[in-house]
Scaffold this motif. Sequence first.
Motif, PDB file in Angstrom:
ATOM      1  N   LEU A   5      22.957  63.050  65.508  1.00 14.30           N
ATOM      2  CA  LEU A   5      23.014  63.860  64.296  1.00 14.30           C
ATOM      3  C   LEU A   5      23.657  63.103  63.144  1.00 14.30           C
ATOM      4  N   ASP A   6      24.748  62.399  63.393  1.00 15.83           N
ATOM      5  CA  ASP A   6      25.424  61.686  62.315  1.00 15.83           C
ATOM      6  C   ASP A   6      24.535  60.601  61.718  1.00 15.83           C
ATOM      7  N   GLN A   7      23.740  59.951  62.559  1.00 11.26           N
ATOM      8  CA  GLN A   7      22.809  58.952  62.041  1.00 11.26           C
ATOM      9  C   GLN A   7      21.755  59.610  61.162  1.00 11.26           C
ATOM     10  N   MET A   8      21.218  60.744  61.609  1.00 12.79           N
ATOM     11  CA  MET A   8      20.226  61.462  60.812  1.00 12.79           C
ATOM     12  C   MET A   8      20.822  61.954  59.486  1.00 12.79           C
ATOM     13  N   LEU A   9      22.031  62.499  59.551  1.00 12.25           N
ATOM     14  CA  LEU A   9      22.669  62.998  58.334  1.00 12.25           C
ATOM     15  C   LEU A   9      22.880  61.881  57.325  1.00 12.25           C
ATOM     16  N   SER A  10      23.345  60.739  57.813  1.00 10.08           N
ATOM     17  CA  SER A  10      23.576  59.603  56.931  1.00 10.08           C
ATOM     18  C   SER A  10      22.272  59.140  56.269  1.00 10.08           C
ATOM     19  N   GLU A  11      21.199  59.109  57.039  1.00 10.37           N
ATOM     20  CA  GLU A  11      19.903  58.683  56.506  1.00 10.37           C
ATOM     21  C   GLU A  11      19.373  59.641  55.450  1.00 10.37           C
ATOM     22  N   ARG A  12      19.773  60.910  55.517  1.00  9.85           N
ATOM     23  CA  ARG A  12      19.298  61.920  54.569  1.00  9.85           C
ATOM     24  C   ARG A  12      20.287  62.210  53.453  1.00  9.85           C
ATOM     25  N   GLY A  13      21.343  61.423  53.383  1.00  7.41           N
ATOM     26  CA  GLY A  13      22.289  61.565  52.288  1.00  7.41           C
ATOM     27  C   GLY A  13      23.361  62.619  52.490  1.00  7.41           C
ATOM     28  N   PHE A  14      23.553  63.096  53.724  1.00  6.95           N
ATOM     29  CA  PHE A  14      24.606  64.078  54.020  1.00  6.95           C
ATOM     30  C   PHE A  14      25.801  63.376  54.665  1.00  6.95           C
ATOM     31  N   LEU A  15      26.929  64.068  54.658  1.00  7.77           N
ATOM     32  CA  LEU A  15      28.169  63.486  55.167  1.00  7.77           C
ATOM     33  C   LEU A  15      28.204  63.543  56.682  1.00  7.77           C
ATOM     34  N   PRO A  16      28.237  62.410  57.375  1.00  4.92           N
ATOM     35  CA  PRO A  16      28.342  62.415  58.836  1.00  4.92           C
ATOM     36  C   PRO A  16      29.647  63.069  59.285  1.00  4.92           C
ATOM     37  N   GLY A  17      29.573  63.813  60.350  1.00  4.38           N
ATOM     38  CA  GLY A  17      30.759  64.455  60.887  1.00  4.38           C
ATOM     39  C   GLY A  17      31.098  65.795  60.270  1.00  4.38           C
TER      40      GLY A  17
END
Length: 454
Positions: A341-353
């Motif tokens: 999830l954190d990798q996906m969030l980072s790729e979409r411009g959201f804050l990991p974690g």
Amino acid sequence: MTRRSPVDAAAVAASQAVTADVLAVARAGRERVSLVDSPPGAGKSTLVRAVAAGLARDGRQIPIVSQTNEQADDLVRDLSSDLTGTHHSVGRLHNSSTYEPPDDLRAEPRIALSSDIAALQECSVIVAPAKKWAFIDSGQHSWPLGIIDEAYQMRGGDALAEVAELFDSLLAVGDPGQLSPFTTGDESLIRGIERSPLASAANVLLNSHPNAYQRMLPVSWRLAPQAAELVSRAFYSAQFRAGTTAGARRLQFSQLGNEDPLDRVLGHAADSGWGLLELPQAYMPVDDADAVQALAELVCRALTAQGRCRDEHDRIYGLDEGRIAVGVTHTAQKRRVRAVLDQMLSERGFLPGAVVVDTANRLQGRQFELVFAWHPLSGRHDTSSFHIEAGRLCVLLSRHRQACVLVTRAGLEAQLEAHPQPEPLWLGERQLAVDGWEANLSVLEQLAEHRIAA
């Protein structure tokens, strides 16, 4: 046309009546043990605070036993706010070496912090975890009444026994649908014995005081009507209802497509409050890669679809990362979902974690707008007592205010039918009010209309 009230007035009155009755019983002091059951989001902490504040205004000092430091801190914050404008102060008793008080508690003049009970004697309410109360000498300190918060999470064989002598009477409050105390070791030697160390404090109190005063908070303020109905029917022997009316809350996605099962289950959950995403039947390892991928993708779809929430007070706010959670059963699942999830969030411009991912044990007591839950039995060949426990699934399905999507492998009904009794009955052991096997079947039956195949 007059809009229907978003809050059920009868539910408000019923909830207030129980709180008033419990406070009256505590004031009278005639009951050795009182137990108040609370469904998810029913205002358990509000009840504890109302009783403590009411008795404090009567001039009494009230000790409260919590189960964790976090729960104690939350109670202290809220009690301090409740007692604003009065001369009463709140004491936070804590461990001197392992606890660091939060800055906001340090800054509040109505809160006294100390590792020494003697330093808190001027406080009207004193709050501490059970482990800290266990070090107080009952020969030097005792109280007419003690309040135990989260009594179903507290072990009765040791944690309760270590603090019980401090109090002449007890008011225990908790959620019977939550997870019971458990151990990862071999428990066969202590199963069935009187006052087993694994029995909850609530059950030990009922076993030793079968005529104890008992009440149940009748309303959930967290769960919407469609959620309260399912959770109540599946997991509770005494039924409860929602405090809000149908349609009082709303979750909408402005940028959600309808191209695949993930879009469809999200849209369906937004409209109905429930979604069941069913992956193809297969026996899988505990960190099933397809389930991990589906959960992570669902979170990202929900965030990119620009969700908006409306609550029963007509407040409108965005569905951001902090309002979404993923609930799992094992720490291995938590780590795997977190990483993907954190990798996906980072790729979409959201804050990991920023999105909470945690086990059912750790999610107890928390709430979110949207929850994605990984079914404990998904992909398993059998139904072990750990995975079929009603409390585990109950926690996962009762953390949300707007909607919940349950993700699982297909074939759960056949899996349950093949294993109707996962473990033996133990003579002398108090049986759970709700059977896990029946609860799981009830959930699947009620979610059948919300099922979408992946």
